[in-house]
Structures are given as C-alpha cells and as structure tokens.
Write an enzyme that holds these catalytic residues in place. Sequence first.
Site, PDB file in Angstrom:
ATOM      1  N   TYR A 122       0.832  -1.202   0.000  1.00  0.00           N
ATOM      2  CA  TYR A 122       0.000   0.000   0.000  1.00  0.00           C
ATOM      3  C   TYR A 122       0.873   1.261   0.000  1.00  0.00           C
ATOM      4  CZ  TYR A 122      -4.142  -2.908   0.847  1.00  0.00           C
ATOM      5  OH  TYR A 122      -5.156  -3.832   0.729  1.00  0.00           O
ATOM      6  N   LYS A 168       5.401 -13.975   4.318  1.00  0.00           N
ATOM      7  CA  LYS A 168       5.601 -14.842   3.155  1.00  0.00           C
ATOM      8  C   LYS A 168       7.063 -14.680   2.730  1.00  0.00           C
ATOM      9  CE  LYS A 168       3.731 -17.357  -0.267  1.00  0.00           C
ATOM     10  NZ  LYS A 168       3.058 -18.633  -0.176  1.00  0.00           N
ATOM     11  N   ASP A 200      -0.568 -17.497   3.437  1.00  0.00           N
ATOM     12  CA  ASP A 200      -1.588 -18.241   2.688  1.00  0.00           C
ATOM     13  C   ASP A 200      -2.058 -19.452   3.486  1.00  0.00           C
ATOM     14  OD1 ASP A 200       0.967 -19.224   2.346  1.00  0.00           O
ATOM     15  OD2 ASP A 200       0.784 -19.616   0.199  1.00  0.00           O
ATOM     16  N   ASP A 224      -5.197  -6.776   5.806  1.00  0.00           N
ATOM     17  CA  ASP A 224      -6.440  -6.329   5.183  1.00  0.00           C
ATOM     18  C   ASP A 224      -7.269  -7.549   4.767  1.00  0.00           C
ATOM     19  OD1 ASP A 224      -8.300  -4.573   4.213  1.00  0.00           O
ATOM     20  OD2 ASP A 224      -7.119  -3.887   2.503  1.00  0.00           O
ATOM     21  N   ASP A 228     -10.831  -9.358   6.703  1.00  0.00           N
ATOM     22  CA  ASP A 228     -12.112  -9.604   6.027  1.00  0.00           C
ATOM     23  C   ASP A 228     -12.470 -11.088   6.108  1.00  0.00           C
ATOM     24  OD1 ASP A 228     -11.972  -6.894   5.267  1.00  0.00           O
ATOM     25  OD2 ASP A 228     -12.863  -7.285   3.315  1.00  0.00           O
TER      26      ASP A 228
HETATM   27 MG    MG Z   1     -10.291  -3.835   3.570  1.00  0.00          MG
END
Ligand code: MG
Length: 327
Positions: A122, A168, A200, A224, A228
């Site tokens: 980001y 990772k 993962d 992020d 979720d």
């Molecule tokens: Mg989000």
Amino acid sequence: MTATDDVLVIQGDGIGKEVVPAAVRVLEATDAPLRFAAASAGDAVAEERGTPLPQETRERAADADAVLFGAAGETAADVVLPLREAVGSYANVRPARAYPGVDAVKPETDLVIVRENTEGVYSGIESEITDGVTTLTRVVTESASRQIAEFGFEYAAERDASVTVAHKANVMRQTDGTFRDAVAAVAAERDAEYETMLMDAMATDMIQHPESYDVVITPNLAGDVLSDLAAGLVGGLGLLPSANVGSDGGMFEPVHGSAPDIAGEGIANPSATLLSGAMLLDHLGHETAAENVRSAVRSVLSDGPRTPDLGGDASTDAVTDAVVARL
Ligand code: MG
Ligand code: NAI
C-alpha cells in the site's frame, strides 16, 4: 474537571452517512466528555471540490484528539490512506469475535489482527512502465516492522494473549525477510514467545482452527485480507470495528466500505461503527464508557433487533435506538 476531547466526525459516502450518525448518537449517550465537529471527504466531495480529501479535512484530522470515520467509495485509497497518515497511525487493530445470538461460521473465533499500517504494497508507488505493463513497489522497512512488532507484542502482553506472525518470506525474501527478522529481534528483546505462519497457509488454518489465534501481527495487505476473512467467520463485515492507532491521535472506522448495494435503504448494520466508537473511547481513556457501549451492542446482538445482514428485518435506526436504550 475532566478535559473534553475533540472528535472529528467524517461520514464519507454510502452507508457511512447512516452508520456514523448512529455511532455519534451512541457516543453522546455515554457520559464521556466529547465534543464533536464534522468534516467531509469521499466521492461526493471529489465531485464538488475536485479532491476527495480537502486539505482542511486533513489538517483538522491531524489536530483532533480522535477521528471517527465511516467509509469512502471509489476514492477510498485517496481518503483513508492519507487520513491514517494524518493521524500518525502505524498500527491498524481489527478485533474479530463472534457474538452470542449471531449466526457465525465459527462461534469460537476471538482474535485480533494487528496490521502494519504505513507501507508494504500500500506504498502507493505504482507505475505503468510501458503499455500494458504495470509495476508496484513493495516497501518494507526495519523501523516500521519493529514498530508494529513492538505494538503487537505489547498489545498481546496486556491481554495475556498469544502471538502469531504472518509473512511470506519464503517468496518475498527481502521484504518479508526484513519484516520477519525485525519481529524476531523485538521478540528476543522482550523475551516474548510467538509462532510464525506463511500467510496463505494461515488463511486456511484460520478458517479451520480460529480458536488457536489470539493476536495476529501482519504486514499491511495480509492484514487487510485476513481481517475480512475473519469477518466471514463471525457473521460478516457489519460486525468488525477497527482502530488506527498512532503515537498521538487515532482514527476509528468500521472495516467495511461504503456498501453501495444497500446504501440509502437505512438497513446497514451499525455494530461495526458502534464498536469502533468503543475503541475510540478506550483510546481517549474512557474505559468504562467503552465497556458500556460494547456491552450494550453485545446485548442487542444477542436479543435483537437485528439488521438484514444478520437475518433480521430491523433498520439501522431501530438497532441504534435499542443500543441507546441499554445505555
Ligand atoms: Mg479492507
Ligand atoms: P463493502 O465493505 O462496502 O461491502 C461488501 C459487502 O458487505 C456488501 O455486500 C455490503 O452490502 C456488505 N456490508 C458491508 N458493510 C455492511 C454493514 N454495515 N451492514 C450490512 N452489510 C454490510 O466492500 P465493497 O463492496 O468491496 O466496496 C464498496 C465500496 O467501498 C468501494 O467503492 C470501495 O472502494 C469502498 N471501500 C471503502 C473502504 C473504506 O473507506 N475504508 C474499505 C473497503 C471498501
């Protein structure tokens, strides 16, 4: 006399205009000494003023004791990332827990994602190097990695919670190698125990064994996505609050976005934003008020009324009324 804290309220777009006023009502119903002011940001502002985040909003966010934010729509990246930066936030804290009475895929889920909030993919450093070929620079610094590790281990220690670290580094050897090594160094200095998992594999394991996670420290994108995912385990995005913690100020917002599919219908679940309000109260030192809000939300989730995302047919306002009544 208790000092009054200045809270800047930014509704944003879509259901932000519905769930943020609900949270302000609930915060006003506590006895916490807060003074609210409003500022604007988001898609609608971009259309009117040519920018989704006016300089004035950014400056007022930086000056406020805390910011309560709803969601932006398509302009989210141009609003949320600079606002998190304006409040000096380096840690994004996202608790995901199941509630009695709410249908959850995994009712035993009770974990907190502690996500690095300033860099990683980001970074915003993207370019099109030639037609049809685009690149992104993933920035990982030792200092930001240490900072999130120190915050995460301290957060876990205060709660007597275990720590799992997602990375990772087997593929992103340098960037996640820096992250992994910085976390290891901080853990060694604190004599703290933790486990690491490839991010993962963690996604699978978090679905199968969410009860084995307490505090999960992650790089930016991984946090992020995994938060979720955790929302899916406990009953949906309508339930997940977050805190963007900085050394001074902070910004408090639901994990969800502007939900254009239900915006304007008055049926958005306000719980995520109400619980973000509780995190705001905690941040400002009003722990009793925070616990009262959490307990009122828990009680309404358990007894109803509930919004349609949780299988009910109540409106945002009816749920908010019920929470206020319990305060
Ligand atoms: Mg989000
Ligand atoms: P979203 O979180 O807005 O919605 C995903 C799904 O969850 C939708 O079906 C929505 O109806 C449902 N949902 C979300 N919050 C809910 C609530 N409180 N009550 C009931 N149902 C709820 O994510 P989506 O659809 O990917 O993005 C929509 C817009 O939001 C996009 O423009 C995106 O850029 C923006 N966005 C903004 C964020 C922010 O401002 N922090 C974060 C994520 C997305």
